[in-house]
Design a protein around this motif. Structure first.
Motif, PDB file in Angstrom:
ATOM      1  N   UNK A  28       0.760  -1.328   0.164  1.00 39.11           N
ATOM      2  CA  UNK A  28      -0.046   0.128  -0.001  1.00 39.11           C
ATOM      3  C   UNK A  28       1.026   1.249  -0.058  1.00 39.11           C
ATOM      4  N   UNK A  29       0.854   2.185  -0.947  1.00 37.68           N
ATOM      5  CA  UNK A  29       1.619   3.280  -1.124  1.00 37.68           C
ATOM      6  C   UNK A  29       0.711   4.308  -0.309  1.00 37.68           C
ATOM      7  N   UNK A  30       1.372   5.327   0.318  1.00 40.68           N
ATOM      8  CA  UNK A  30       0.750   6.617   0.836  1.00 40.68           C
ATOM      9  C   UNK A  30       0.079   7.374  -0.104  1.00 40.68           C
ATOM     10  N   UNK A  31      -1.061   8.166   0.229  1.00 38.58           N
ATOM     11  CA  UNK A  31      -1.631   8.922  -0.681  1.00 38.58           C
ATOM     12  C   UNK A  31      -0.670  10.230  -0.795  1.00 38.58           C
ATOM     13  N   UNK A  32      -0.292  10.759  -2.036  1.00 37.06           N
ATOM     14  CA  UNK A  32       0.660  11.771  -2.168  1.00 37.06           C
ATOM     15  C   UNK A  32      -0.267  12.758  -2.926  1.00 37.06           C
ATOM     16  N   UNK A  33      -1.384  12.960  -2.903  1.00 36.84           N
ATOM     17  CA  UNK A  33      -2.237  13.896  -3.845  1.00 36.84           C
ATOM     18  C   UNK A  33      -1.898  15.242  -3.312  1.00 36.84           C
TER      19      UNK A  33
END
Length: 92
Positions: A28-33
């Motif tokens: 799971x990748x962090x949300x970097x929006x």
């Protein structure tokens, strides 16, 4: 006869397809929006002050310490042909 073979193969295939579970991601990748992206096209900042290099703490390498390394950790000497190849930038 060919249709019998394909129908025999189709039945186990149908069972296998039914047995496959839906994909569950393991990473799971962090949300970097909301994180701004760096502008790679921007010129480097020239006005940045020069920071002198600081030595890394520890004992510096000496010729004696390098000579004591086992052969498997030493750098392989380059032949004259390899040096010429590197100097000209690769294949001609």
């Amino acid at each position: 006869m060919g249709s019998k073979v394909s129908s025999k193969m189709a039945a186990p295939t149908a069972r296998v397809i039914q047995a496959v579970r839906p994909h569950a991601p393991l990473i799971k990748f962090p949300n970097r929006q909301g994180v701004p992206k760096p502008n790679a096209a921007a010129p480097p900042l020239i006005s940045r002050p020069h920071v002198p290099l600081t030595p890394i703490p520890g004992t510096p390498d000496t010729l004696a310490s390098i000579q004591l390394l086992p052969a498997r950790y030493r750098r392989r000497p380059l032949s004259a042909d390899e040096m010429d190849y590197i100097q000209r930038g690769g294949p001609e």
